[in-house]
Motif scaffolding. Structure first.
Motif, PDB file in Angstrom:
ATOM      1  N   THR A 171       0.884  -1.163   0.000  1.00  0.00           N
ATOM      2  CA  THR A 171       0.000   0.000   0.000  1.00  0.00           C
ATOM      3  C   THR A 171       0.920   1.210   0.000  1.00  0.00           C
ATOM      4  O   THR A 171       1.864   1.285   0.793  1.00  0.00           O
ATOM      5  CB  THR A 171      -0.920   0.026   1.234  1.00  0.00           C
ATOM      6  N   LEU A 172       0.638   2.125  -0.917  1.00  0.00           N
ATOM      7  CA  LEU A 172       1.412   3.348  -1.064  1.00  0.00           C
ATOM      8  C   LEU A 172       0.594   4.503  -0.508  1.00  0.00           C
ATOM      9  O   LEU A 172      -0.547   4.714  -0.911  1.00  0.00           O
ATOM     10  CB  LEU A 172       1.720   3.599  -2.537  1.00  0.00           C
ATOM     11  N   PHE A 195       6.275   9.848   0.365  1.00  0.00           N
ATOM     12  CA  PHE A 195       5.587   8.586   0.090  1.00  0.00           C
ATOM     13  C   PHE A 195       6.021   7.524   1.089  1.00  0.00           C
ATOM     14  O   PHE A 195       7.195   7.460   1.466  1.00  0.00           O
ATOM     15  CB  PHE A 195       5.903   8.113  -1.335  1.00  0.00           C
ATOM     16  N   ILE A 196       5.054   6.709   1.482  1.00  0.00           N
ATOM     17  CA  ILE A 196       5.331   5.599   2.390  1.00  0.00           C
ATOM     18  C   ILE A 196       4.803   4.327   1.742  1.00  0.00           C
ATOM     19  O   ILE A 196       3.661   4.291   1.278  1.00  0.00           O
ATOM     20  CB  ILE A 196       4.644   5.798   3.761  1.00  0.00           C
ATOM     21  N   LEU A 197       5.620   3.295   1.708  1.00  0.00           N
ATOM     22  CA  LEU A 197       5.216   1.972   1.239  1.00  0.00           C
ATOM     23  C   LEU A 197       5.196   1.045   2.440  1.00  0.00           C
ATOM     24  O   LEU A 197       6.167   1.012   3.206  1.00  0.00           O
ATOM     25  CB  LEU A 197       6.222   1.405   0.239  1.00  0.00           C
ATOM     26  N   ILE A 198       4.114   0.302   2.596  1.00  0.00           N
ATOM     27  CA  ILE A 198       4.018  -0.703   3.658  1.00  0.00           C
ATOM     28  C   ILE A 198       3.560  -2.004   3.011  1.00  0.00           C
ATOM     29  O   ILE A 198       2.585  -2.010   2.244  1.00  0.00           O
ATOM     30  CB  ILE A 198       3.029  -0.278   4.769  1.00  0.00           C
ATOM     31  N   ASN A 199       4.260  -3.094   3.314  1.00  0.00           N
ATOM     32  CA  ASN A 199       3.866  -4.374   2.722  1.00  0.00           C
ATOM     33  C   ASN A 199       2.618  -4.929   3.407  1.00  0.00           C
ATOM     34  O   ASN A 199       2.168  -4.412   4.435  1.00  0.00           O
ATOM     35  CB  ASN A 199       5.023  -5.375   2.734  1.00  0.00           C
ATOM     36  N   GLN A 236       7.425  -4.626   6.705  1.00  0.00           N
ATOM     37  CA  GLN A 236       8.396  -3.796   5.995  1.00  0.00           C
ATOM     38  C   GLN A 236       7.767  -2.449   5.674  1.00  0.00           C
ATOM     39  O   GLN A 236       6.583  -2.367   5.355  1.00  0.00           O
ATOM     40  CB  GLN A 236       8.825  -4.447   4.679  1.00  0.00           C
ATOM     41  N   MET A 237       8.602  -1.422   5.728  1.00  0.00           N
ATOM     42  CA  MET A 237       8.131  -0.080   5.409  1.00  0.00           C
ATOM     43  C   MET A 237       9.281   0.701   4.775  1.00  0.00           C
ATOM     44  O   MET A 237      10.441   0.550   5.171  1.00  0.00           O
ATOM     45  CB  MET A 237       7.663   0.636   6.679  1.00  0.00           C
ATOM     46  N   SER A 238       8.936   1.524   3.797  1.00  0.00           N
ATOM     47  CA  SER A 238       9.904   2.434   3.175  1.00  0.00           C
ATOM     48  C   SER A 238       9.297   3.817   3.120  1.00  0.00           C
ATOM     49  O   SER A 238       8.097   3.971   2.898  1.00  0.00           O
ATOM     50  CB  SER A 238      10.235   2.008   1.750  1.00  0.00           C
ATOM     51  N   VAL A 239      10.135   4.825   3.296  1.00  0.00           N
ATOM     52  CA  VAL A 239       9.729   6.222   3.149  1.00  0.00           C
ATOM     53  C   VAL A 239      10.590   6.835   2.057  1.00  0.00           C
ATOM     54  O   VAL A 239      11.807   6.603   2.023  1.00  0.00           O
ATOM     55  CB  VAL A 239       9.910   7.002   4.462  1.00  0.00           C
ATOM     56  N   TYR A 240       9.951   7.596   1.168  1.00  0.00           N
ATOM     57  CA  TYR A 240      10.647   8.280   0.083  1.00  0.00           C
ATOM     58  C   TYR A 240      10.243   9.744   0.092  1.00  0.00           C
ATOM     59  O   TYR A 240       9.072  10.064   0.228  1.00  0.00           O
ATOM     60  CB  TYR A 240      10.296   7.661  -1.268  1.00  0.00           C
TER      61      TYR A 240
END
Length: 173
Positions: A131-132, A155-159, A164-168
């Motif tokens: 989910t973005l 932007f945040i991506l969460i699986n 897992q999580m990523s921030v851009y």
């Protein structure tokens, strides 16, 4: 007495500067979110712009609960503007050569890749369904050579299982 006042003012100024540093550097506050789970922190800040990509990972399911993550982002000045879900089959195509990337450029998030070298600044670590979450930040991004700008540059991506999580974040020109 005069030296003591100057010293006091210097120390006070230094404390103020250091305490407000996370407000001056875009997305700096993310370094304080579940710090022990940060795996990667890619950061390039300059006088005219910068970028940041951070990746967190754990084995504990539901660690990156979207409501809590969004609340943290909003407490730090990010404003949620939308969300999208992407299947792993789609994000598998977000790559340049063999390098997995998040397709963020000065013209914004581009799920259908364009030829843009800015993508190289945003490694992608999550390969499953995501989910973005899209955010307006307190900074803008300006397309080089144009007057086009966007405030939606966080932007945040969460699986799926929230392990897992990523921030851009991209800002400036």
């Amino acid at each position: 007495m005069k030296k003591e006042k100057l010293y006091f003012l210097f120390v006070l100024s230094l404390i103020f500067l250091l305490s407000s540093c996370s407000k001056l550097i875009p997305a700096e506050f993310w370094k304080n979110y579940k710090t022990e789970l940060i795996i990667e922190n890619v950061n390039d800040q300059g006088p005219y712009g910068g970028n940041r990509a951070i990746y967190w990972k754990t084995k504990a399911v539901n660690t990156f609960d979207s409501k809590k993550v969004i609340e943290f982002a909003e407490e730090n000045g990010w404003e949620l503007t939308g969300k999208e879900k992407f299947k792993s089959e789609i994000i598998r195509n977000w790559k340049i050569g063999n390098k997995l990337i998040f397709p963020l450029s000065y013209s914004g998030f581009q799920p259908k890749l364009e030829n843009d070298e800015t993508y190289q600044n945003f490694p992608r670590w999550i390969n499953s369904n995501i989910t973005l979450y899209k955010f307006k930040t307190n900074f803008i991004t300006i397309e080089p050579g144009t007057d086009n700008s966007t405030e939606e540059n966080g932007f945040i991506l969460i699986n799926e299982n929230e392990t897992q999580m990523s921030v851009y974040n991209l800002w400036g020109e």
